[in-house]
Design an enzyme around this catalytic site. Structure first.
Site, mmCIF file in Angstrom:
data_model
loop_
_atom_site.group_PDB
_atom_site.id
_atom_site.type_symbol
_atom_site.label_atom_id
_atom_site.label_comp_id
_atom_site.label_asym_id
_atom_site.label_seq_id
_atom_site.Cartn_x
_atom_site.Cartn_y
_atom_site.Cartn_z
ATOM 1 N N SER A 1 0.778 -1.089 0.132
ATOM 2 C CA SER A 1 -0.090 0.106 -0.057
ATOM 3 C C SER A 1 1.039 1.335 -0.005
ATOM 4 C CB SER A 1 -0.954 -0.026 1.202
ATOM 5 O OG SER A 1 -1.814 0.979 1.029
ATOM 6 N N ASP B 1 -8.041 -4.992 -6.600
ATOM 7 C CA ASP B 1 -7.941 -3.962 -5.934
ATOM 8 C C ASP B 1 -8.162 -2.818 -6.922
ATOM 9 O OD1 ASP B 1 -7.089 -1.770 -4.335
ATOM 10 O OD2 ASP B 1 -5.161 -2.242 -4.586
ATOM 11 N N HIS C 1 -6.955 -5.401 -1.830
ATOM 12 C CA HIS C 1 -5.678 -4.482 -1.673
ATOM 13 C C HIS C 1 -4.579 -4.975 -0.889
ATOM 14 C CE1 HIS C 1 -3.786 -0.627 -1.327
ATOM 15 N NE2 HIS C 1 -3.717 -0.708 -0.266
#
Length: 505
Positions: A202, A426, A482
């Protein structure tokens, strides 16, 4: 319960020796230097604690867990907290990974319990008492030594000793991460020769390349200890502020969330730019409004799962450049009960229990958390935020690096192995934007697009690039969101194991 650490042994160089003729000034200088080194070790070595038992886990831990603080900065005004798990396979030879959770400002405890660490919170049998911990079958700690670091300052159990020390930004925070790694290795010399990788996912798509760059530069400058860095690992990485946001519309179209007609209209009217839009371009604005209506109720972190009030809830529209996406919202994550079985339709529901566990006094005592340094453990610290669209938002952290593409380019000229993986469902940091900047590196293809398999089933698709001493492996994780290991733990464990062993995915 933890095992007490003995005081540092008296260095041999401080013992009296029968050696002739040393000038007093030289002796005094040497003694001062040795005492300084001893004091340096004393400062942070005494905060290392081997944890053998944890509340909520039955019996003794079946692996080595160490926690501690390391002081950083000129006056050690920044105190970063870490969890270290020794590899369950061969800690003397397995890779050493510094894992940096994203956010910025999200606790590494989430990575430990929900992604690649050895624990998970038992949810279904929770009865309102202290939550229980269970072991995970596909923890990356089975094949690697991993340091999970609460960073930047203010994240998780990390804290500052002065109000000013809480203020930070991308570049300064990653300099402290490098300083942390140096001090940690000095106090753990047995791991200095292990292959070193910097990893994260991330928002750590920003911090990991910066830390890796600091390590390479430190080695080139001869800064001790020299680190045996081999490369870095990134999952669904945030790489470029504009590129990530602009990729949402074409990726949503590829996923079947937008019609061909709407997508083609927006592509023409917005000239392929869905972020920096001319306020007088009414046709483009109208198309984007319709796109927002289509995506407003989509869980962008995993488009196949329901959108729930949770710690991942974003208040900005889906095309926002604001990467400050995590907000703790005190909501009941559980939805309706479908008799006779409880049905969890919100993946983040166990975070309620993680919050309860991490804030339990006996847990914090077991982890050796310093009393009075934290009012409350939070999954994500919301003051560590920066917003391009809300410059007046109170923040102690400035996201001052908008793109790390140049760093990735520099690594192509180094002895460096890189693994980039993306959950292909994602929509927040789409795999298509990652593939685009990887292609822009202009590195020759060693192995073209092909499926990779786990248990005879397609686990995703992969490509390998490289030249000289540089190699980049890119992999999609089919059906993952994600945080890919959270959604597909078996597949991601197979991926990282094969990659560490330099085998084909």
């Amino acid at each position: 319960m933890k095992t007490a650490q003995p005081s540092p042994p008296r260095p041999l160089c401080l013992r009296r020796r029968r050696k002739p003729v040393m000038l007093f000034s030289q002796s005094k200088l040497l003694l001062t230097l040795l005492l300084t080194i001893l004091d340096f070790f004393h400062t942070f070595c005494l905060s290392q604690n081997v944890i053998e038992y944890l509340p909520g886990f039955p019996g003794k831990l079946p692996f080595k867990l160490e926690t501690g603080y390391i002081g950083l900065g000129e006056m050690e005004e920044v105190q970063l907290f870490y969890y270290f798990f020794a590899s369950e396979r061969n800690p003397e030879e397995d890779p050493l990974v510094l894992w940096l959770t994203g956010g910025p400002g999200c606790s590494s405890l989430y990575g430990i319990t929900s992604e690649i660490g050895p624990f998970t919170i038992e949810f279904l049998n929770s009865n309102g008492s202290l939550p229980s911990l269970m072991l995970k079958e596909h923890a990356w700690t089975k094949v690697a030594n991993i340091i999970f670091l609460d960073q930047p300052v203010g994240t998780g159990f990390s804290y500052a000793t002065t109000p000013e020390a809480f203020y930070s930004n991308d570049t300064y925070a990653t300099e402290l991460n490098y300083e942390f790694l140096r001090k940690w290795l000095i106090s753990h010399p047995k791991y200095i020769n292990n292959p070193l990788y910097i990893g994260g996912d991330s928002y750590s798509g920003i911090t990991v390349p910066l830390v890796a760059n600091n390590v390479y530069r430190g080695n080139e400058a001869g800064i001790k200890p020299l680190m045996n860095i081999k490369g870095y690992v990134l999952g669904n990485p945030y790489t470029d502020a504009f590129g990530e946001a602009n990729a949402v519309v074409p990726c949503a179209h590829r996923m079947g969330l937008l019609s061909d007609r709407l997508y083609n209209s927006a592509k023409v009217n917005c000239h392929g730019n869905y972020v920096n839009v001319d306020p007088e371009n009414i046709l483009c604005l109208n198309d984007l409004e319709r796109i927002n209506q289509c995506l407003d109720k989509i869980n962008t972190f995993m488009i196949l799962e329901p959108l729930c009030d949770s710690v991942w809830r974003a208040k900005e529209d889906v095309l926002s450049l604001d990467i400050s996406f995590s907000e703790e919202i005190p909501t009941n994550f559980l939805q309706s009960i479908v008799a006779p079985v409880k049905k969890i339709i919100c993946r983040n529901a166990p975070l309620v229990l993680l919050h309860t566990w991490a804030n339990n006094k006996s847990v914090q005592q077991a982890l050796d958390i310093r009393e009075g340094t934290k009012e409350e453990w939070e999954r994500c610290n919301n003051t560590i935020k920066s917003s391009a669209r809300a410059p007046d938002r109170p923040t102690t952290y400035v996201a001052n690096v908008k793109s790390v593409f140049g760093y990735h380019q520099d690594f192509t000229h180094k002895n460096c192995r890189t693994l980039i993986y993306s959950g292909d469902h994602d929509l927040f940091f789409p795999h298509t934007s990652t593939e685009k900047w990887i292609e822009s590196l202009k590195v020759p293809i060693l192995s073209d697009w092909r499926p990779w398999f786990v248990q005879g089933q397609i686990a995703g698709y992969t490509m390998t690039y490289g030249h000289g001493d540089y190699e980049l492996t890119y992999a999609t994780v089919k059906g993952a969101g994600h945080t890919a290991p959270e959604f597909k733990p078996e597949e991601c464990f197979a991926m990282i194991t094969r990659w560490f062993e330099k085998s084909s995915l």
